[in-house]
Motif scaffolding. Sequence first.
Motif, PDB file in Angstrom:
ATOM      1  N   UNK A 132       0.965  -1.267  -0.313  1.00  0.00           N
ATOM      2  CA  UNK A 132       0.230  -0.023  -0.069  1.00  0.00           C
ATOM      3  C   UNK A 132       0.752   1.309  -0.074  1.00  0.00           C
ATOM      4  N   UNK A 133       2.038   1.182   0.774  1.00  0.00           N
ATOM      5  CA  UNK A 133       2.872   2.097   0.613  1.00  0.00           C
ATOM      6  C   UNK A 133       3.498   2.559  -0.577  1.00  0.00           C
ATOM      7  N   UNK A 134       3.871   1.440  -1.305  1.00  0.00           N
ATOM      8  CA  UNK A 134       4.448   1.587  -2.725  1.00  0.00           C
ATOM      9  C   UNK A 134       3.252   2.461  -3.572  1.00  0.00           C
ATOM     10  N   UNK A 135       2.023   1.875  -3.401  1.00  0.00           N
ATOM     11  CA  UNK A 135       1.060   2.485  -4.449  1.00  0.00           C
ATOM     12  C   UNK A 135       0.959   4.117  -3.981  1.00  0.00           C
ATOM     13  N   UNK A 136       1.196   4.245  -2.965  1.00  0.00           N
ATOM     14  CA  UNK A 136       0.906   5.690  -2.457  1.00  0.00           C
ATOM     15  C   UNK A 136       1.959   6.481  -3.109  1.00  0.00           C
ATOM     16  N   UNK A 137       3.188   5.953  -3.018  1.00  0.00           N
ATOM     17  CA  UNK A 137       4.323   6.634  -3.679  1.00  0.00           C
ATOM     18  C   UNK A 137       4.332   6.860  -5.121  1.00  0.00           C
ATOM     19  N   UNK A 138       3.623   5.886  -5.705  1.00  0.00           N
ATOM     20  CA  UNK A 138       3.573   6.002  -7.234  1.00  0.00           C
ATOM     21  C   UNK A 138       2.657   6.799  -7.508  1.00  0.00           C
ATOM     22  N   UNK A 139       1.554   6.933  -6.948  1.00  0.00           N
ATOM     23  CA  UNK A 139       0.502   7.987  -7.333  1.00  0.00           C
ATOM     24  C   UNK A 139       0.909   9.389  -7.111  1.00  0.00           C
ATOM     25  N   UNK A 140       1.663   9.553  -6.039  1.00  0.00           N
ATOM     26  CA  UNK A 140       2.453  10.915  -5.837  1.00  0.00           C
ATOM     27  C   UNK A 140       3.273  11.315  -6.941  1.00  0.00           C
ATOM     28  N   UNK A 141       3.901  10.165  -7.346  1.00  0.00           N
ATOM     29  CA  UNK A 141       4.878  10.647  -8.456  1.00  0.00           C
ATOM     30  C   UNK A 141       4.490  10.729  -9.864  1.00  0.00           C
TER      31      UNK A 141
END
Length: 215
Positions: free
Chosen positions: A205-214
Amino acid sequence: MKKFWVLFSLFILPLVFYIFLSKGIYKYSNLPILTEKVIDVKDFTSNGNSSFANNLTVVCFLGSDIKEAKASLFNLNQTVYKRYYQKPFFQMFALLPKESESEYKAVIEELSVFTDIKNWHFVYTNSENIQSLFNSFDTPFQLNENLYSENAYIIDMELRLRGRKDDEDTEGGKLYGYNMKSVSTLKNKMKDDIDVIYYQLKKSAEKQKRRKREI
């Protein structure tokens, strides 16, 4: 002496903590997949909300002999279910022969007196469905003549059987299921392995959040 403790707290303690953390990350990043695809319980239930998919599921096969299964059921409930039933995605399924429904009614009522059983699902079906589901786990075990297994099994969000490949107490190292008769196994192995999956879900979930921010 005071100088030693200052140096110890500044250099040694952080190093020990880092080593401990590194080992924990290694442990929590690995929980083997032992079977790629198992049958979804929804294939033989009339309840459209009953499914292993997109849930973290503990499955047990209690069989028709309530005397044989009751201790296993209560061990699993007290040791595992009560710890996780309020966590997201978590659920427990018990597979039971149709003809045993009236016998289990009293036991389930007894369970509900001291447990919120909202995430316990008791599925009554025919022996062919129970055997078919169990066989799809592809374990070295067999159900007994009452359709009972002493083990509980972890099924992940993608219908995969999870367990261990390096279990020190199992011949060959592969741990497909967790013995419900053993509180120590449920407490020291099954709970640890469920924690591993929750850790993996959190990191994902943390990885997905980072991807969305990028983006």
